[in-house]
Scaffold this motif. Structure first.
Motif, PDB file in Angstrom:
ATOM      1  N   GLN A 144       0.828  -1.202   0.000  1.00  0.00           N
ATOM      2  CA  GLN A 144       0.000   0.000   0.000  1.00  0.00           C
ATOM      3  C   GLN A 144       0.864   1.255   0.000  1.00  0.00           C
ATOM      4  O   GLN A 144       0.591   2.197  -0.745  1.00  0.00           O
ATOM      5  N   ALA A 145       1.912   1.269   0.799  1.00  0.00           N
ATOM      6  CA  ALA A 145       2.792   2.447   0.864  1.00  0.00           C
ATOM      7  C   ALA A 145       3.452   2.701  -0.490  1.00  0.00           C
ATOM      8  O   ALA A 145       3.528   3.853  -0.954  1.00  0.00           O
ATOM      9  N   ILE A 194       0.786   4.111  -2.892  1.00  0.00           N
ATOM     10  CA  ILE A 194       0.460   5.519  -2.604  1.00  0.00           C
ATOM     11  C   ILE A 194       1.601   6.430  -3.073  1.00  0.00           C
ATOM     12  O   ILE A 194       1.354   7.491  -3.661  1.00  0.00           O
ATOM     13  N   ASN A 235       1.186   9.387  -5.795  1.00  0.00           N
ATOM     14  CA  ASN A 235       1.562  10.762  -5.468  1.00  0.00           C
ATOM     15  C   ASN A 235       2.613  11.312  -6.422  1.00  0.00           C
ATOM     16  O   ASN A 235       2.697  12.529  -6.612  1.00  0.00           O
ATOM     17  N   GLY A 249      -3.135  10.257  -3.952  1.00  0.00           N
ATOM     18  CA  GLY A 249      -2.968   9.379  -2.801  1.00  0.00           C
ATOM     19  C   GLY A 249      -3.217  10.048  -1.474  1.00  0.00           C
ATOM     20  O   GLY A 249      -2.904   9.486  -0.419  1.00  0.00           O
ATOM     21  N   GLU A 259      -5.685   7.711   1.512  1.00  0.00           N
ATOM     22  CA  GLU A 259      -5.140   6.399   1.189  1.00  0.00           C
ATOM     23  C   GLU A 259      -6.197   5.315   1.012  1.00  0.00           C
ATOM     24  O   GLU A 259      -6.147   4.554   0.048  1.00  0.00           O
ATOM     25  N   GLU A 260      -7.134   5.218   1.941  1.00  0.00           N
ATOM     26  CA  GLU A 260      -8.150   4.163   1.840  1.00  0.00           C
ATOM     27  C   GLU A 260      -8.969   4.314   0.556  1.00  0.00           C
ATOM     28  O   GLU A 260      -9.290   3.327  -0.104  1.00  0.00           O
TER      29      GLU A 260
END
Length: 147
Positions: free
Chosen positions: A71-72, A75, A79, A86, A89-90
């Motif tokens: 996920q990181a 994102i 971005n 991003g 995030e969700e």
């Protein structure tokens, strides 16, 4: 299956589990001499994503939620395209997972995939077709690499 349907079905499952856990208001003092107290209720907790919903999402090409590292990275990549993509995030992850479903549903119609992805990721700021192509690459790399 869309997110609202999944949430509604999860709420129904949880409500049903709660109703089955309810006891009666009957006064137990009248028959407590001859009847042992009832065993504590063992209601199983509902899974985070009920199995039928999870399998339906998988059949639709929607992958499970990514782990924290994936996920990181996802994102960060969004971005890099635009800092607003991003910021929530969700929402960005949900949109990306839904895009995997679109890719799965229209494997031979790239134009439709681009159009639906552009609509999905446009919010206060409209994303361009060039940004949408980059978003698709990021989604496929991080969330649905099987496609």
């Amino acid at each position: 299956m869309n997110r609202r349907t999944a949430i509604a079905l999860t709420a129904v499952v949880i409500a049903a589990a709660g109703l089955t856990a309810c006891g009666s208001d009957k006064d137990s003092s009248t028959d407590s001499k001859n009847t042992p107290p009832p065993a504590p209720s063992t209601v199983a907790a509902a899974p985070a994503t009920p199995a039928p919903l999870a399998s339906a999402a998988a059949r639709a090409g929607i992958p499970p939620k990514p782990d924290a590292a994936t996920q990181a990275a996802y994102i960060r990549a969004l971005n890099a395209i635009s800092p607003t993509l991003g910021s929530k995030e969700e929402r960005a992850v949900s949109r990306g997972r839904d895009t995997c479903g679109t890719i799965h549903s229209f494997p031979t119609d790239h134009g439709k995939v681009v159009s639906l992805t552009q609509q999905r990721f446009s919010g206060a700021t409209q994303v361009t077709t060039e940004q949408t192509e980059k978003i698709l690459t990021v989604v496929q790399t991080h969330l649905c690499p099987k496609h």
